[in-house]
Design a protein around this motif. Structure first.
Motif, mmCIF file in Angstrom:
data_model
loop_
_atom_site.group_PDB
_atom_site.id
_atom_site.type_symbol
_atom_site.label_atom_id
_atom_site.label_comp_id
_atom_site.label_asym_id
_atom_site.label_seq_id
_atom_site.Cartn_x
_atom_site.Cartn_y
_atom_site.Cartn_z
ATOM 1 N N ARG A 86 -55.227 -20.440 71.017
ATOM 2 C CA ARG A 86 -56.044 -21.157 72.513
ATOM 3 C C ARG A 86 -54.867 -22.343 71.970
ATOM 4 N NH1 ARG A 86 -61.516 -19.921 72.905
ATOM 5 N NH2 ARG A 86 -62.043 -22.216 74.340
ATOM 6 N N SER A 87 -54.837 -22.788 71.039
ATOM 7 C CA SER A 87 -54.370 -24.052 71.066
ATOM 8 C C SER A 87 -52.575 -23.674 71.626
ATOM 9 C CB SER A 87 -53.343 -24.291 69.517
ATOM 10 O OG SER A 87 -55.253 -24.907 69.342
ATOM 11 N N TRP A 110 -52.570 -23.662 75.214
ATOM 12 C CA TRP A 110 -52.333 -25.190 75.961
ATOM 13 C C TRP A 110 -51.291 -25.636 76.344
ATOM 14 C CZ3 TRP A 110 -51.053 -29.580 74.214
ATOM 15 C CH2 TRP A 110 -51.769 -30.595 74.906
ATOM 16 N N LEU A 145 -58.482 -25.526 75.211
ATOM 17 C CA LEU A 145 -59.181 -25.666 73.761
ATOM 18 C C LEU A 145 -59.715 -25.133 73.093
ATOM 19 C CD1 LEU A 145 -57.059 -28.988 73.709
ATOM 20 C CD2 LEU A 145 -56.046 -26.989 72.817
#
Length: 193
Positions: A34-35, A38, A140
């Motif tokens: 997810r980072s 992002w 995030l």
């Protein structure tokens, strides 16, 4: 067509599938992936800030850019919203409201373009910033107070989305009315000649 502004727009378009793959990797539950998602989203949003600015500053505005830039904007935001809703991180009605407004205003701009251009307003720019920050916070894997904060940032983003959408509709109607009146006036003058 091959100028820095258009290249940034194309990079943003190419980031969309990469973002989706990163966001949905491992069921969308891995904070590390997810980072990465992002980061892809952030790069796309940053290129959105620069491509239009560079095009206007260095007179690099092209027909391709006029069409591709709003498509790239809607593609990355739409992909992020749909991913978040499909992962049950964001209610579908939020995604629906934002996408309906974005697509609707884009189509409306094309509808009135022969009468003039509806410029981006300060409210529209604030809406874009609020949406970008809110969606970025949802991408995030936040917990605690930051998870609560992202909810309120999204509330502001949705409110600005609706408000600016209604304002653009008002502007489009005024612009179209003025354009049609000018056409009738020209037609009347031509008939007298």
């Amino acid at each position: 067509m091959w100028n820095i502004a258009n290249i940034l727009t194309m990079v943003r378009l190419l980031l969309v599938p990469g973002f989706v793959l990163l966001m949905l990797h491992n069921g969308g539950s891995d904070p590390a992936w997810r980072s990465f998602a992002w980061a892809a989203f952030a790069v796309a949003m940053i290129t959105d800030l620069f491509d239009g600015h560079l095009a206007r500053m260095y007179n690099l505005v092209t027909d391709f850019g006029k069409i591709a830039d709003p498509i790239a904007d809607k593609a990355i935001m739409g992909a992020a919203l749909i991913c978040l809703s499909s992962l049950h991180l964001l209610p579908w009605w939020v995604t629906g409201v934002i996408l309906f407004r974005e697509v609707g205003i884009t189509l409306m701009r094309f509808w009135v373009i022969k009468h003039g251009v509806i410029p981006a307003s300060r409210g529209g720019k604030m809406k874009t910033l609020a949406q970008g920050v809110a969606v970025g916070m949802y991408i995030l894997a936040l917990t605690g107070p930051l998870a609560t904060a992202r909810f309120w940032v999204m509330v502001v983003a949705v409110a600005l989305t609706v408000y600016t959408g209604l304002d653009y509709v008002r502007q489009a109607l005024v612009l179209r009315r003025a354009g049609l009146a000018a056409q009738r006036e020209r037609a009347g003058r031509d008939a007298v000649r």
